[in-house]
Each structure stands twice: as C-alpha cells, then as structure tokens.
Design an enzyme around this catalytic site. Structure first.
Site, PDB file in Angstrom:
ATOM      1  CG  ASP A 329      -2.256   0.702   0.989  1.00  0.00           C
ATOM      2  OD1 ASP A 329      -2.227   1.945   1.057  1.00  0.00           O
ATOM      3  OD2 ASP A 329      -3.298   0.065   0.752  1.00  0.00           O
ATOM      4  CG  ASP A 330       0.220   6.066   0.825  1.00  0.00           C
ATOM      5  OD1 ASP A 330       1.226   6.380   0.184  1.00  0.00           O
ATOM      6  OD2 ASP A 330      -0.599   6.892   1.300  1.00  0.00           O
ATOM      7  NE  ARG A 406      -4.673  10.197   3.812  1.00  0.00           N
ATOM      8  CZ  ARG A 406      -4.104   9.099   3.377  1.00  0.00           C
ATOM      9  NH1 ARG A 406      -4.028   8.842   2.099  1.00  0.00           N
ATOM     10  NH2 ARG A 406      -3.598   8.222   4.201  1.00  0.00           N
ATOM     11  CG  ASP A 441      -6.745   5.480  -1.990  1.00  0.00           C
ATOM     12  OD1 ASP A 441      -7.922   5.845  -1.955  1.00  0.00           O
ATOM     13  OD2 ASP A 441      -6.101   5.162  -0.965  1.00  0.00           O
ATOM     14  CG  ASP A 505     -10.124   3.811   4.513  1.00  0.00           C
ATOM     15  OD1 ASP A 505      -9.887   2.934   3.664  1.00  0.00           O
ATOM     16  OD2 ASP A 505      -9.698   4.983   4.425  1.00  0.00           O
TER      17      ASP A 505
HETATM   18  C1  DGJ Z   1      -7.033   5.328   1.914  1.00  0.00           C
HETATM   19  C2  DGJ Z   1      -7.380   3.899   1.637  1.00  0.00           C
HETATM   20  O1  DGJ Z   1      -8.739   3.690   1.750  1.00  0.00           O
HETATM   21  C3  DGJ Z   1      -6.583   3.022   2.568  1.00  0.00           C
HETATM   22  O2  DGJ Z   1      -6.948   1.685   2.423  1.00  0.00           O
HETATM   23  C4  DGJ Z   1      -5.134   3.215   2.272  1.00  0.00           C
HETATM   24  O3  DGJ Z   1      -4.833   2.757   0.991  1.00  0.00           O
HETATM   25  C5  DGJ Z   1      -4.762   4.688   2.431  1.00  0.00           C
HETATM   26  N1  DGJ Z   1      -5.629   5.535   1.667  1.00  0.00           N
HETATM   27  C6  DGJ Z   1      -3.350   4.931   2.009  1.00  0.00           C
HETATM   28  O4  DGJ Z   1      -3.033   6.237   2.024  1.00  0.00           O
END
Ligand code: DGJ
Length: 707
Positions: A329-330, A406, A441, A505
């Site tokens: 992921d990120d 964000r 995303d 999330d």
């Molecule tokens: C928001 C996503 O919904 C999360 O699952 C994750 O990927 C974060 N962003 C990462 O910044």
C-alpha cells in the site's frame, strides 16, 4: 400520426413504451403473460378540472413544454433562446430488446436519441444523447433520465454514509413533492451513493414491489424521487453540472450516464439478484477466469513504515497463511513517509528500497503469490517536487485559495501535460515491474474544480476514465481496485473499468456487517473487498474475535489487512482457518444467488448464498447487538428447491459455548446442532430453522447440502 406501442420483455420484467408522437413509458413492471397493444387503451387518462385542458404525458424527456410541472428532464438554452424544447419522435429502431428512439425539436435546434435496453436479467438500462444542431452553443444546465414508477411506490429507500460508515440505508414515505440526493464532491461519494429504491409501503427483502435505480457515474450527480400533484410518480437521475460547465457546440452530443433500473415483484432480493446477474453477465470482466485470490494488503500492518526485509517477512507469513495476492500500500514512493508529502512524485523511494522493488516482487512471486501496488494518480501534495515544479497543474478556480483535503490537492487531468506525465509514470511503474494488481486510490473531495477558469468536474471525471482506460489497454492483464478513502468511488461505470472495490476504511466487523449489507443491494460479493483486520480495529478501537472478523469477511472478496508477522499464534491460526474456509466456499459465494433474509429482530442480520443449481447453500447469521428477544425466531431460508431434501451442516461456530454453561445468552443448543438432521427445502423455507441464541458481535455459518 403513428401511434405505436412497443413492449420490451424479459422473463421477469416488461416495459411498454408508446413511441409517437412523444416517447412515453406506459408500463414498467412484472412480465405480462398476455399482451396486446390495444390493452393500453385502458390507461388513457381523463383530464381533471381546474388545470390544463389537455392530458399531460410524462414523456421520456419530461419536457415542461407538455404542461408537465414537475422537475424537467432537460434544462438549458442558447443565449436565453431555445430553452424549452419539446421532442417529437422522428424514428424508432428496434433490435431485440433494445429500442432506439430518435426525436427532434426543429424549433430549438436539438436532436434527442434515447437508448432503452431490457436485459435478460430484467435490468433496464436507459440513456439519452442530446445533439445541438445549430451554430451557436446550447448551454446544458441539466440532462436527466426520467422513469415513471407506479403510484403505489410510496416508500423510498436510499443510502447515507460518511468516511468509515458507507452504505447506511434509510427510508421514508413520500406523499408529496421530491426526495433528492446529490453529490457535489466530484465522486460518487461515501455520502450519496447514486441509487435509490422506491416501492410499495413497507417493502422488504422478500416482499413488495420495488423499483431500484442506479446511475453509473463516478462524478457529481443528482437523483430524485418525485410525486406529481396528480399522484403520478417518477424517479430521475443525472450527472450534476456546475454553473456553465456543459455547453454543446454545433454537432456535439452529450450523453447522460446510463441509468440501471431493476423492478422486482418480490422485494429487494429480486431487485438485487437481477442487478447481480446483469453485472456478472455484462460488466464484470476479470482478465483471467480464476477464483478471487486471498489478499494481504500492507496498509494497517505497517502504514508508511516500509522496510523491504520486513515486507518480505510479511510475505513469508502471508504465503504460509494461504494468501494468494500480496499488495504493498501507500508509502513506497519518493519521500512518502506520512500523508503530508510526496503525492505526485511517482518515483521509487530509493532510501526505503535501495535495491528497487524487484527483490520484493520476486520474493512475493517465489512464494507463489501475485503482487499488487497502491497508487493515487489524481493527487499532489503541496510538499512534492511535482507541485514545486508545476503549481499550475492543480485543478482550481483561478484566484481562490485552495482548500486542502488530507493535505493534498487535485491535479487537473484536463491539462495534456498532466495527463501525459501520469500516463508515463504509471506506465513506468506497471511496465517495468511484474505487477498483477493496482489499488487505485482517490482520497479527497473536489472543490471549485476548473480548467482555464471554467468549471470542470465532469471533464475531470471523464479524464480519470480515459487515464484508467489507456492503462488498461496497455496492461490488460492487470486487475484494478477502485478505492477512494474506502467507498468514495463505487458505481457501475467505474466497475466497467475495475475488478474490485474497497468498500470502507473501516475493518471493524460490526460496522462492516451493515456496510457490506448495504453494498450488496447493488453489487455481488466477488467485487466487494472484505478484509480481516487487526484484533483491535484501527478505525473504532473495538475488539472482535477472529471468528466474527473471519466470518464477516467471508461473503466478499476476502483479504487480510494487518501485519501477520507481529500477530500472535492464535490470531495467525484464525487467519489461516478463515482463508481456507473462504477458498472452500468462494466458488459458491461468487456465483450463487444472494439472499438477505428478513429477521424480526433488528439486531440480527442473516444472509444466504444459494448455488444456481440449488444443490448447496450457505447461511451466515450475524448477531450485532444483544438480541431483543430471548429466543431467535426460526429462520426461514430462501431460494432452496422446495421438493429437495437438505442436510443441515454447522460449518463454523467458534463463539458458541456448546456446553451451554452459563454466562452467555444460551443454555442449550438447538437440536439440529446436536443431532444431524435432513429437512425438505419447503420446510426450511416455510417453517424454518431454529437458530442458536448468539452472543452480541458473533456469527455462525450454516450449510445446506442437497441429499
Ligand atoms: C485510503 C485507503 O482507503 C486506505 O486503504 C489506504 O490505501 C490509504 N488511503 C493509504 O493512504
């Protein structure tokens, strides 16, 4: 004057349309066993006193020029002229169950094409295209699809939501005027999923007439259910245009997004089953025909803390647990140590990955797993090299301060250099690395979107589609997930471009029960990401047993959202167990018919999947809170073969005190859990099955096998 009546038909639903002189839907309901166009004479309306002297048709385009005082389907003008078009049918083509109606307004200089298709699943799709036939631009303020629903459709259901709490249903009884839901957030949104259902009073999962509609569009939208003062009702859906955003030059055509509509005579289940079948047969396209692999996504396991050696350890553990796809992921790209910086700088962070991504990818692959990666192409942080070099690449209304979301801004994809930069960077990532899966995303709402000073929300959505489409053509083997801070961009138009959604999330199993149930009204389980999260949920700080978390993730596309290295042995055993259970049942879950069962106690949610051949079924009962009654009512199954006998199997029950020793809500188990039983499908559907009394925040999985 031609007066032609056309019936489109399917096994469950019919639509009857009068095409001349104006197109008008006369009937949208249950399949008719007998039909003759003469029948429609019974619907010719009287004219009421005290109003216009003519009958007012509720036409396909709902033009006010007919004397229709409700919300019009079209609004616009040509420098204040030509602002009240009335379309007359000029031609009709029929191909099977698809009708194309061509209409024109010579005075206003506009052409209208309406495409109406009734699918074998019973799902009706409608879209309109309006073309400007004159030299001067025609300004489009609104362009909607309007569908009449029966006067008895008095109740309305829609979803509200927010980040970490998507797809929450609410209901109202609509007697007059309108119910409207709108997203102005530049995405389909957590708050206003573009759908609504209307039906007979107190329609439920199993009962009532229901007309459900969904607008396949990932941008701003408006949906409406309206009661005219004469009692007629309709639903309406459209892409929502900001002031001045949409104008048609000569010869240009604007198409509405597609409206997907499902009528059911047997409650919400019938509506959903038709939508699911439609999607499976027409929209969902996986690059390869294989089971949906168990995921491990690193986000809640390590967040931005990327250390290749540790990630490889996570991959080892993941593979041992039965994970089949490992997603980073990120946090992998240059300078991305938190969510304040680096979005836009799509270069590898060589401090974190001095050897590149390849060793990690190779390691994942040698463990027999696919490899996936996270991106958020549409965004830029002010603290990023890209922004420092090109502050003018931001989607913004010139002169106004930019609001952050964000800590990030939105890139203007309408600028060719921005589009090309993102295409080049994403092509580098996907072309130079052995990547099977992309989590795409989109983590903020869009405020004052503009390109060269003109509102550009619609254009931004289209450019997002174009970017994704271009990448899909270049990398056809890659699967894409649509994520937008969880469920901020979920709809059928994006589903035609991706293979999975991240619904929320929030991995709290309790919250997930309602979120996933809400999503199931419009989406089948195979595209709904459902992850087992940490024991202590990161979104709510609640704590749930692995059994509740595991079973809650079962009726979706299962994954893990955690660090398997730091998890204790008992937790790990749970992950392994539920990944294996998912693998055992995923073919049935991802191809069967889904049923949400009505339960008298609102603290209990029950859902079932029945195989298409009705040989097997799975039933998941989740107890959300302390039961209202001391006994659960017998659960009446659905979808089984009435004449067949079924063996009842207890498949997963780890939270139940089988001994019946005190402290919990049950002293003695129902008899079928102690002595094996075989019962007829009819009995299970009519009389039911006694359920154990479940503790709050627990679940039980029951199987039925035809003998
Ligand atoms: C928001 C996503 O919904 C999360 O699952 C994750 O990927 C974060 N962003 C990462 O910044």
């Amino acid at each position: 004057m031609q007066d032609s009546i056309i019936r489109l038909e399917s096994a469950t639903v019919d639509v009857v349309i009068k095409t001349h002189p104006f197109a008008e839907i006369l009937y949208w309901g249950k399949h008719l066993r007998h039909f003759s166009s003469q029948n429609t004479g019974s619907l010719v309306r009287p004219v009421a006193n005290g109003r216009l002297d003519i009958d007012v048709p509720l036409t396909l385009m709902a033009e006010p020029g007919h004397g229709l005082f409700g919300t019009p389907g079209i609004e616009g003008h040509r420098q204040a002229q030509d602002g009240s078009p009335v379309f007359k049918t000029v031609g009709v083509e029929r191909q099977g169950q698809t009708l194309t109606i061509n209409a024109k307004d010579e005075l206003a200089g506009l052409r209208l094409v309406s495409e109406i298709h009734l699918d074998g699943s019973g799902v009706l799709t409608v879209r309109h295209g309006v073309t400007n036939l004159r030299a001067q631009a025609w300004q489009v303020d609104r362009l909607a699809v309007t569908l009449p629903v029966a006067e008895r459709a008095r109740d309305v259901m829609a979803f509200h939501g927010r980040w970490t709490r998507e797809f929450q249903p609410h209901r109202l009884t609509l007697e007059h005027d309108s119910f409207v839901l709108e997203s102005r957030r530049g995405r389909s949104s957590h708050e206003h999923f573009p759908a609504l259902m209307t039906g007979t009073p107190a329609f439920s999962e199993m009962h009532g007439d229901v007309w459900g509609v969904h607008l396949g569009w990932s941008g701003n939208h408006r949906l409406r259910a309206e009661v005219k003062t004469d009692g007629r009702r309709y639903v309406q859906a459209e892409a929502l245009y900001l002031p001045g955003e949409m104008a048609l030059e000569e010869g240009e055509t604007l198409w509405t997004p597609r409206l997907y509509a499902s009528y059911s005579a047997c409650g919400l289940n019938g509506m959903s089953q038709q939508f699911h079948r439609y999607l499976r047969e027409n929209i969902i396209r996986f690059p390869a025909n294989k089971p949906r692999p168990v995921h491990l996504n690193t986000w809640e396991g390590i967040y931005f803390d990327h250390d290749p050696a540790y990630i490889m350890k996570m991959a080892d553990e993941a593979a041992a647990l039965g994970v089949e796809r490992f997603i980073i992921d990120d946090g992998w790209f240059k300078g991305r140590n938190d969510d304040y910086a680096a979005l836009g700088d799509w270069y590898l962070d060589e401090k974190k990955y001095p050897q590149g991504l390849k060793p990690v990818i190779d390691h994942v692959k040698t463990k027999g797993m696919e490899f996936g990666i996270w991106v958020e192409p549409e965004m830029v942080n002010p603290d990023a090299d890209l922004y420092r070099a090109h502050p003018d690449w931001v989607l913004a209304m010139p002169g106004y301060p930019q609001l952050l979301g964000r800590h990030q801004l939105v890139l203007n994809l309408n600028i060719p250099q921005v589009f090309d930069y993102l295409l080049e960077r994403m092509s580098w990532l996907l072309g130079e690395h052995d990547i099977d899966y992309v989590k795409w995303d989109m983590n903020r709402e869009i405020v004052q979107p503009a390109h060269e000073g003109k509102a550009a929300a619609d254009a931004q959505t289209r450019q997002y589609y174009r970017l994704l489409d271009t990448l899909r053509v270049r990398f056809p083997h890659i699967e894409f997930e649509s994520c937008s801070s969880g469920g901020g961009r979920i709809d059928y138009e994006v589903l035609s471009r991706c293979h999975r959604f991240w619904p929320s999330d929030n991995n709290d199993a309790l919250e997930r029960n309602t979120i996933q149930r809400g999503m199931s009204y419009f989406f089948p389980p195979e595209v709904m990401g459902a992850h087992i999260g940490n024991k202590h949920c990161h979104a709510t700080f609640r704590q749930h047993s692995i059994a509740f978390r595991g079973l809650t993730a079962l009726f979706g596309h299962m994954g893990l959202e955690l660090d398997p290295v730091s998890a204790d042995a008992q937790e790990r055993e749970g992950y392994r167990h539920y990944a294996a259970l998912y693998k055992q049942w995923r073919t049935l879950i991802h191809s069967g018919m889904q049923w949400r069962l009505d339960m008298p106690d609102a603290t209990t949610l029950a859902q079932a999947v029945v195989a298409q051949d009705r040989r097997q079924a799975l039933l998941l009962v989740s107890q959300l809170a302390m039961p209202d009654y001391t006994l659960m009512s017998p659960l009446r199954m659905a979808g089984l073969e009435a004449d067949a006998q079924y063996r009842i199997m207890l498949l997963d029950h780890p939270d139940i005190r089988i001994t019946g020793e005190g402290g919990h809500t049950m002293r003695k188990l129902p008899e079928w859990m102690l002595t094996p039983q075989t019962v007829s499908g009819e009995w299970l559907m009519e009389a039911g099955l006694a359920l154990p009394v479940l503790d709050p925040e627990s679940a039980i999985l029951i199987g039925f096998e035809r003998v």
